[in-house]
Design an enzyme around this catalytic site. Structure first.
Site, PDB file in Angstrom:
ATOM      1  N   LYS B  79       5.748   5.007 -23.653  1.00 37.99           N
ATOM      2  CA  LYS B  79       5.918   5.531 -24.971  1.00 37.99           C
ATOM      3  C   LYS B  79       5.535   6.931 -24.922  1.00 37.99           C
ATOM      4  CE  LYS B  79       4.387   4.643 -29.983  1.00 37.99           C
ATOM      5  NZ  LYS B  79       3.744   3.806 -30.701  1.00 37.99           N
ATOM      6  N   SER B 159       6.164   2.165 -35.177  1.00 42.41           N
ATOM      7  CA  SER B 159       6.538   3.625 -34.497  1.00 42.41           C
ATOM      8  C   SER B 159       6.919   3.548 -33.106  1.00 42.41           C
ATOM      9  CB  SER B 159       5.203   4.279 -34.543  1.00 42.41           C
ATOM     10  OG  SER B 159       4.059   3.715 -33.541  1.00 42.41           O
ATOM     11  N   SER B 183       2.919  -1.458 -35.169  1.00 44.04           N
ATOM     12  CA  SER B 183       3.442  -0.426 -34.588  1.00 44.04           C
ATOM     13  C   SER B 183       4.276  -1.169 -33.347  1.00 44.04           C
ATOM     14  CB  SER B 183       3.269   0.635 -34.198  1.00 44.04           C
ATOM     15  OG  SER B 183       3.337   1.579 -35.096  1.00 44.04           O
TER      16      SER B 183
END
Lengths: 493, 494
Positions: B79, B159, B183
């Site tokens: 990420k 997210s 998330s």
């Protein structure tokens, strides 16, 4: 913080105004840089005088994802300081973020302690001479980070930033509003500096910015309600503190006597003009949006941690002063002078140990400090060691040399060095106490000056002339008491 | 080579590499090829092909000698929130344009220490703020799943949308992700993958771009429960550089996966049965309970009375911390700078251009709730709620409950640029309704695929555990994984 008036108004401290007397009320926030190898939340060095941005880690520069980790030595230093201020040590304290934007503050917030500081209430004792001892309350002490420094002179239309100081640990020591004169404020700063230096928790070098004070000033009718205060920011010398307070108190009195009101505001002291000027008003005061720093756990330690530090605490100035008076029979004044600086006190103690404490104090304060001041030297750089000065004191005590010869001897040791006793021997400076030798000189002089003898017998005050002659003939080595006694006998006075 | 190496699970990949059935270079090349062909998913914001192949070559050397760590040669996606030395690290934000850190986050370093290979940086909601991965400066991530008979693009959740989409779409064997309010778990549920948020303090936050420090926690998104367990073991561990990291031994989580649920008590919180909850979510929940019961667990009705305050309290605490954490992005030190006539204007222009609308909204909310005069009414109040939520969980765990089963999300994945969500941010925030409590209480939570909705889209269940008891979550999640009898493989359309 509730404001409590702990002082009885003292007419000696009142300020005369056109409409009557006024009294000033002062409270100080002293920022003291913690003596530590590395910063409060990073491993960067705290060394002074490095090239710009030499002492900067990813944490100090607020790189994304960087986290603060508390420097335990700074915690110990804060606790030591708290103990030195006879203050309450809080075993649980909390770091908060104080948010504001400025390029000298890379993360956009200062890490400080807001509601739960590491140290609570304590006190500082001031010896105000003939006014006696005054106790000044300490409200709290907390740890926080320092900011960096902006440099505006490096580029025509840009400012540069130096982050060497960013993140360095500071202790903010907040007094209660217990001070009532600029002299007290100056004494408070000096005393605090002495305590911190004794503890080794701050070097107290105000000219390097290691210690600076924010001074809250208000005025009131003696013993009346507290007035509206103004805060003078970042005063960096004891002398400036005195000037700033005097100016600010007078400014406020003038406004009040003209029927005006004091605006609560932050002001700056300008050493060039000796005046304070407005920096920002209360309306412009920033909202710092304090909240608990989520990157750090509450700071917690146990009694054992505090006891360990208390055990190794050095003797502090107040205790040392009391001991000097008791052990060495010093006057309060001399004791104050000697304990004001830890090195001076240590030097004195080395000289006084096993000797006449008062005589040692006279020689340390008058001869040595006088000379050091003249040459602008620290006691640690003194050319005359404690051992040498002790040797001189020994020679005086034994009656080997007179006070006058001792001064000459001090001068020789200062410039040439050497063992005082040996110097006295080698250079024949020893006092003549042999009455036979003195009598011989006296007889010669009496015989050679019959007119003077007659005059002296009429007016005994003129014996001094004979003393002078004998001392001259003995090259100052004759014991003055012996000379006096023999002369009196010979002249029949 | 007949098998598509990207279709293997992480565990199978690691095993195959150790057995020298194939090389890391081969697997890595397969993934790089797949990534190249999957631009439509927009899962990656940076692909580090050269570095990946270098790392793979190094792994192959070790594997040849029979050496290497648990993840030796396994290609992963990272990420964009994790700092990776010398590589694109921008939290999918414009304001960090060009930022390449000089340091490596602890989480990624742990993975490299275990031999993993980095394929690149994964797309995400800007600064991890969003539930649909539409707030990224690099554009929305697309879910590999589509509703039956539809060509409409769906969101992967957020997210960690890039992480979820890449794992579901075979663009990495597993991915790192972060979870502040859901998330990891919400995008895992939307993409038919497994995502776990470990206990707060398990994984170091050092080197991870901060959103809300007291809630942020790193974890994996993977294709199977076992894969998630292997990655969690690698990611976690005490880090003296993170003061909130917990000094506690990390068990081999994979060893707990097949432990079963016999004798465990599973709590069912009545407050999670929301008004108007779709029947298919309720059905899924009941099925999950039945599977656990069938394997020997006891089901117990429980109450978590402060649940309804969790979401509002979360949307005070998280933005408050974010408003302060994001203050460092000011144009002075790194990233984007938009010049102005003075420092204040430079700040304003930089932050106005550098932050997207959702980030700006949260910075504004956070600044507001911390302001003098509002702090007590909002922030202090929210922290009290947080304590109560934590206490709710403590009470049920003290009453003998071992884990709690809830739905992971109120619905399956929704459409990209959903008008309803766009016009009402609160509606978007409601996606976190089942997940935020876990962050507020600092507990571990896992999302595991369990069923499909009427349109054939994946639905997930969430298991919430006691602090530091991730092992029970893996074991219970594995029971669900074995029981659903469904195939969570999207039809490849890209």
């Amino acid at each position: 913080m509730t404001l409590v008036d702990t002082r009885t108004p003292d007419p000696k401290k009142f300020i005369k105004g056109a409409t009557g007397d006024w009294e000033m009320v002062l409270g100080l926030e002293v920022h003291a840089q913690v003596t530590s190898e590395s910063k409060l939340f990073s491993s960067s060095s705290t060394e002074f005088g490095q090239p710009p941005n030499n002492n900067v880690s990813f944490v100090d520069a607020a790189m994304p994802g960087m986290l603060p980790v508390i420097n335990e030595e700074c915690v110990r230093q804060a606790v030591r300081t708290g103990l030195g201020l006879k203050a309450k040590i809080n075993k649980r304290s909390i770091f908060d973020r104080k948010n504001y934007f400025y390029p000298d503050q890379p993360p956009g917030y200062q890490i400080s302690q807001y509601l739960d500081p590491i140290v609570g209430e304590g006190k500082v004792l001031l010896d105000m001479g003939e006014d006696g001892e005054v106790e000044i309350g300490v409200e709290r002490l907390h740890l926080e980070t320092d900011a960096g420094k902006l440099m505006h002179d490096q580029h025509p239309n840009m400012s540069f930033v130096d982050l060497n100081r960013a993140g360095v640990a500071l202790m903010e020591i907040v007094s209660k509003p217990d001070l009532r004169s600029s002299d007290e404020a100056k004494a408070y700063i000096s005393k605090l500096r002495t305590i911190l230096r004794y503890l080794g928790t701050c070097d107290g070098n105000m000219e390097q910015g290691s210690m600076r004070a924010d001074i809250n000033v208000s005025v009131r009718r003696p013993g009346g309600e507290f007035g509206t205060r103004c805060e003078i920011k970042n005063v960096n010398s004891v002398r400036f503190a005195g000037q700033a307070i005097e100016y600010e108190a007078r400014r406020q009195i003038d406004i009040l006597e003209d029927g005006g009101e004091i605006d609560q505001e932050t002001r700056l002291f300008d050493p060039k003009t000796g005046e304070t000027r407005s920096m920002r008003s209360k309306e412009d005061a920033q909202d710092y949006r304090y909240f608990p720093e989520p990157d750090l756990l509450p700071l917690e330690f146990d009694d054992a941690f505090i006891e360990e530090l208390a055990k190794d605490l050095p003797e502090l100035p107040d205790e040392k002063r009391a001991r000097f008076i008791k052990e060495f029979g010093l006057t309060a004044y001399d004791a104050n002078v000697l304990v004001a600086d830890r090195d001076s006190a240590a030097f004195y103690e080395a000289v006084a140990e096993g000797r006449d404490g008062k005589l040692a104090a006279n020689w340390v304060i008058n001869e040595l400090f006088g000379r050091l001041n003249k040459e602008d030297l620290a006691v640690t750089a003194s050319p005359v060691s404690a051992e040498q000065l002790g040797g001189i004191v020994d020679l005086i005590s034994k009656g080997d040399i007179s006070g006058k010869i001792a001064k000459d001897l001090f001068e020789i040791v200062w410039t040439e060095g050497g063992d005082p006793a040996q110097l006295v021997e080698e250079r024949g400076m020893k006092q003549v106490t042999d009455t036979g030798a003195i009598e011989k000189i006296v007889d010669e002089i009496v015989a050679a000056n019959p007119d003077q003898v007659a005059k002296a017998q009429e007016n005994p005050k003129l014996m001094g002339w004979f003393v002078g002659q004998v001392m001259k003939a003995s090259q100052g080595k004759a014991n003055p008491q012996a000379v006096n006694k023999i002369l009196k006998d010979k002249l029949g006075l | 080579m007949t098998t598509d190496l990207t279709r293997l699970s992480l565990a199978e990949t690691a095993k195959g590499l150790k057995a020298k059935d194939f090389t890391s270079k081969e697997v890595t090349a397969s993934y790089l090829y797949a990534i190249e062909k999957a631009e439509a998913l927009n899962a990656y914001v940076a692909v580090t092909s050269d570095q990946a192949l270098d790392m793979a070559a190094q792994s192959d050397e070790k594997l040849q000698k029979g050496e290497g760590g648990a993840l030796e040669g396994v290609p992963l996606g990272i990420k964009d929130l994790f700092a990776t030395k010398g590589v694109h690290t921008q939290a999918a934000s414009h304001i960090l344009d060009g930022f390449k850190p000089e340091y490596e986050s602890t989480v990624t370093q742990n993975l490299w220490n275990d031999g993993a290979v980095m394929l690149g940086k994964l797309n995400m909601d800007e600064f991890a703020m969003g539930s649909s991965n539409e707030t990224s400066y690099y554009g929305p991530v697309i879910n590999p799943w589509r509703a039956e008979g539809s060509n409409a693009d769906l969101v992967p959740g957020g997210s960690s949308g890039g992480s979820a989409s890449a794992v579901a779409g075979w663009l990495c064997a597993g991915a790192t992700a972060t979870d502040t309010g859901g998330s990891i778990r919400q995008p895992a549920a939307f993409t038919g993958t497994v995502g776990i948020k470990p206990t707060y303090g398990r994984a170091s936050r050092w080197g991870t771009v901060a959103f809300a420090s007291s809630l942020d926690q790193a974890g994996p998104i993977a294709r199977t429960v076992e894969d998630a367990a292997i990655m969690t073991t690698s990611i976690c561990g005490f880090d003296p550089k993170d003061s909130t990291s917990v000094d506690m031994a990390v068990p081999d989580f994979a060893a707990a996966v097949e432990r079963g649920v016999k004798g465990l008590t599973i709590g069912v919180p009545k407050e999670y049965r929301m008004d108007g909850m779709p029947a298919e979510i309720e059905k899924l929940w009941q099925e999950g309970l039945a599977w656990l019961k069938a394997e020997g667990a006891t089901i117990k009705d429980i109450s978590l009375p402060h649940t309804k305050y969790a979401l509002p309290a979360y949307y005070i605490v998280a933005p408050a911390e974010a408003s302060s954490n994001l203050a460092r992005y000011d144009g002075v030190k790194y990233g984007l700078r938009v010049p102005g006539k003075d420092i204040t204007e430079m700040y304003e222009l930089t932050r106005a251009e550098g932050f997207g609308r959702e980030v700006q909204r949260r910075v504004m909310i956070g600044t507001y709730v911390l302001s003098a005069g509002y702090y007590d009414a909002y922030y202090v109040q929210a922290q009290k709620v947080r304590t109560l939520i934590k206490r709710d969980f403590e009470n049920v765990f003290n009453d003998g409950v071992d884990a709690i089963l809830t739905p992971a999300t109120p619905s399956a994945a929704f459409g990209v640029a959903d008008q309803e969500m766009k016009s009402d941010p609160i509606k978007m925030y409601l996606n976190d309704i089942f997940t935020v409590t876990v962050n507020m209480a600092g507990l571990p939570g896992i999302a595991v695929p369990a069923g499909k909705d009427g349109q054939g889209l994946p639905l997930g269940l969430q298991l919430i555990g006691k602090p530091f008891d991730e092992e029970t979550l893996f074991a219970a999640a594995r029971v669900i994984e074995k029981s659903h009898g469904l195939d969570f493989t999207p039809n490849k359309w890209w």
